[in-house]
Scaffold this motif. Structure first.
Motif, PDB file in Angstrom:
ATOM      1  N   ARG A 153       0.862  -1.185   0.000  1.00  0.00           N
ATOM      2  CA  ARG A 153       0.000   0.000   0.000  1.00  0.00           C
ATOM      3  C   ARG A 153       0.903   1.242   0.000  1.00  0.00           C
ATOM      4  O   ARG A 153       1.148   1.841   1.058  1.00  0.00           O
ATOM      5  CB  ARG A 153      -0.905  -0.022   1.224  1.00  0.00           C
ATOM      6  N   PRO A 154       1.449   1.634  -1.172  1.00  0.00           N
ATOM      7  CA  PRO A 154       2.288   2.839  -1.206  1.00  0.00           C
ATOM      8  C   PRO A 154       1.477   4.081  -0.874  1.00  0.00           C
ATOM      9  O   PRO A 154       0.257   4.084  -1.060  1.00  0.00           O
ATOM     10  CB  PRO A 154       2.807   2.887  -2.642  1.00  0.00           C
ATOM     11  N   PRO A 155       2.113   5.138  -0.375  1.00  0.00           N
ATOM     12  CA  PRO A 155       1.359   6.341  -0.011  1.00  0.00           C
ATOM     13  C   PRO A 155       0.708   6.995  -1.232  1.00  0.00           C
ATOM     14  O   PRO A 155       1.279   7.030  -2.303  1.00  0.00           O
ATOM     15  CB  PRO A 155       2.413   7.252   0.613  1.00  0.00           C
ATOM     16  N   GLU A 156      -0.513   7.492  -1.035  1.00  0.00           N
ATOM     17  CA  GLU A 156      -1.251   8.131  -2.111  1.00  0.00           C
ATOM     18  C   GLU A 156      -1.251   9.638  -1.908  1.00  0.00           C
ATOM     19  O   GLU A 156      -1.566  10.128  -0.825  1.00  0.00           O
ATOM     20  CB  GLU A 156      -2.684   7.612  -2.147  1.00  0.00           C
ATOM     21  N   CYS A 157      -0.928  10.356  -2.960  1.00  0.00           N
ATOM     22  CA  CYS A 157      -0.819  11.807  -2.846  1.00  0.00           C
ATOM     23  C   CYS A 157      -2.178  12.508  -2.819  1.00  0.00           C
ATOM     24  O   CYS A 157      -2.277  13.640  -2.369  1.00  0.00           O
ATOM     25  CB  CYS A 157       0.042  12.355  -3.971  1.00  0.00           C
ATOM     26  N   TYR A 158      -3.235  11.841  -3.269  1.00  0.00           N
ATOM     27  CA  TYR A 158      -4.566  12.456  -3.284  1.00  0.00           C
ATOM     28  C   TYR A 158      -5.408  12.124  -2.059  1.00  0.00           C
ATOM     29  O   TYR A 158      -6.455  12.685  -1.859  1.00  0.00           O
ATOM     30  CB  TYR A 158      -5.334  12.037  -4.547  1.00  0.00           C
ATOM     31  N   LYS A 159      -4.979  11.184  -1.246  1.00  0.00           N
ATOM     32  CA  LYS A 159      -5.769  10.768  -0.084  1.00  0.00           C
ATOM     33  C   LYS A 159      -5.017  11.041   1.216  1.00  0.00           C
ATOM     34  O   LYS A 159      -4.826  10.154   2.037  1.00  0.00           O
ATOM     35  CB  LYS A 159      -6.109   9.278  -0.186  1.00  0.00           C
ATOM     36  N   GLN A 160      -4.552  12.230   1.394  1.00  0.00           N
ATOM     37  CA  GLN A 160      -3.858  12.677   2.599  1.00  0.00           C
ATOM     38  C   GLN A 160      -2.660  11.803   2.951  1.00  0.00           C
ATOM     39  O   GLN A 160      -2.309  11.641   4.108  1.00  0.00           O
ATOM     40  CB  GLN A 160      -4.802  12.770   3.802  1.00  0.00           C
ATOM     41  N   GLY A 161      -2.020  11.190   1.984  1.00  0.00           N
ATOM     42  CA  GLY A 161      -0.813  10.403   2.216  1.00  0.00           C
ATOM     43  C   GLY A 161      -1.054   9.037   2.826  1.00  0.00           C
ATOM     44  O   GLY A 161      -0.146   8.463   3.421  1.00  0.00           O
ATOM     45  N   LYS A 162      -2.271   8.497   2.700  1.00  0.00           N
ATOM     46  CA  LYS A 162      -2.574   7.181   3.262  1.00  0.00           C
ATOM     47  C   LYS A 162      -1.684   6.123   2.616  1.00  0.00           C
ATOM     48  O   LYS A 162      -1.441   6.147   1.425  1.00  0.00           O
ATOM     49  CB  LYS A 162      -4.040   6.810   3.007  1.00  0.00           C
ATOM     50  N   GLY A 163      -1.198   5.183   3.441  1.00  0.00           N
ATOM     51  CA  GLY A 163      -0.389   4.088   2.930  1.00  0.00           C
ATOM     52  C   GLY A 163       0.795   3.811   3.838  1.00  0.00           C
ATOM     53  O   GLY A 163       0.865   4.287   4.966  1.00  0.00           O
ATOM     54  N   ILE A 164       1.735   3.024   3.331  1.00  0.00           N
ATOM     55  CA  ILE A 164       2.958   2.705   4.077  1.00  0.00           C
ATOM     56  C   ILE A 164       4.069   3.565   3.509  1.00  0.00           C
ATOM     57  O   ILE A 164       4.303   3.583   2.309  1.00  0.00           O
ATOM     58  CB  ILE A 164       3.323   1.210   3.931  1.00  0.00           C
ATOM     59  N   ARG A 165       4.768   4.259   4.400  1.00  0.00           N
ATOM     60  CA  ARG A 165       5.876   5.101   3.957  1.00  0.00           C
ATOM     61  C   ARG A 165       7.086   4.914   4.850  1.00  0.00           C
ATOM     62  O   ARG A 165       6.971   4.427   5.969  1.00  0.00           O
ATOM     63  CB  ARG A 165       5.460   6.570   3.927  1.00  0.00           C
ATOM     64  N   TYR A 166       8.246   5.280   4.340  1.00  0.00           N
ATOM     65  CA  TYR A 166       9.466   5.273   5.149  1.00  0.00           C
ATOM     66  C   TYR A 166       9.358   6.399   6.165  1.00  0.00           C
ATOM     67  O   TYR A 166       8.676   7.396   5.931  1.00  0.00           O
ATOM     68  CB  TYR A 166      10.707   5.470   4.275  1.00  0.00           C
ATOM     69  N   SER A 167      10.056   6.259   7.284  1.00  0.00           N
ATOM     70  CA  SER A 167       9.924   7.250   8.357  1.00  0.00           C
ATOM     71  C   SER A 167      10.434   8.628   7.930  1.00  0.00           C
ATOM     72  O   SER A 167       9.946   9.643   8.405  1.00  0.00           O
ATOM     73  CB  SER A 167      10.657   6.787   9.605  1.00  0.00           C
TER      74      SER A 167
END
Length: 182
Positions: A153-167
Motif C-alpha cells: 500500500r504505497p502512499p497516495e498523494c490524493y488521499k492525505q498520504g494514506k499508505g505505508i511510507r518510510y519514516s
C-alpha cells in the motif's frame, strides 16, 4: 583503478574473513556468510585489511567490478558490526501491523489481512500498531524487505498520504479535482 576499489577494507575484531577460489567467506560467531566474487577481481588479505584489484590479464573495463564487490563486502562487514535499520510508518485509519509466528500481518483497509513471511536473517519489530522496524546485517535484504512491505500500500498523494511510507519520506499531498456547478 576504481576510486572505491583503491580503498582497503579494515576487518573489524571478532570477524574472520577467508578467500577460497572466487568466494569470500565471512565468519562471526555461528554465522557464516558466503559471497561469490566476479572472476576478474582479485581480493587479497594483508594485515587485517582486504584489497581489491583485477587480474592483469583483464582489460580496464573490468575495474568497475572491483569497486562494486568492495562496496558489497564493506557493507556486509559494517552490517555485522551494527545492523542496518529501516523504519516504516502506516498512515491511515484502521491500518495496523502485528507479528505472530515469524509472519508479519498487515491490515491495510483491504477486505483481507496481508501475511508476509519474515525472511531468514531479518528481524522485524512492531513498536506499536503503526510502526515497523526492519533490522539485518545485509543492507540489500533490509532494503528489499522494506520495499516489498511498502509495495502492499504505497502512499497516495490524493488521499492525505494514506499508505505505508518510510519514516523519513515526505509525501506531497495534491488537491483533488473540483466540480464546477453551473
Amino acid at each position: 583503478m576504481s576510486r572505491i576499489a583503491k580503498k582497503p577494507i579494515i576487518i573489524p575484531k571478532g570477524i574472520e574473513v577467508n578467500i577460497i577460489n572466487n568466494k569470500i567467506i565471512i565468519l562471526k560467531n555461528n554465522l557464516i556468510i558466503k559471497n561469490i566474487i566476479h572472476y576478474s577481481v582479485l581480493p587479497v588479505i594483508k594485515k587485517n585489511k582486504i584489497f581489491f584489484t583485477i587480474y592483469k590479464s583483464y582489460s580496464k573495463k573490468y575495474l568497475m567490478y572491483a569497486g562494486t564487490i568492495r562496496s558489497i563486502i564493506n557493507n556486509l562487514l559494517i552490517g555485522l558490526e551494527n545492523n542496518f535499520i529501516k523504519k516504516l510508518l502506516l498512515v491511515g485509519i484502521g491500518y495496523k501491523a502485528y507479528i505472530e509466528k515469524k509472519k508479519l500481518y498487515l491490515n491495510l483497509g483491504f477486505s483481507y489481512t496481508i501475511k508476509y513471511k519474515i525472511p531468514k536473517y531479518i528481524d522485524i519489530i512492531c513498536l506499536n500498531n503503526n510502526e515497523i522496524v526492519i533490522k539485518g546485517f545485509d543492507k540489500q535484504k533490509v532494503g528489499q524487505v522494506a520495499a516489498e512491505i511498502r509495495s502492499f500500500r504505497p502512499p497516495e498523494c490524493y488521499k492525505q498520504g494514506k499508505g505505508i511510507r518510510y519514516s523519513n519520506e515526505f509525501v506531497k499531498i495534491k488537491e483533488n479535482k473540483k466540480k464546477i456547478n453551473k
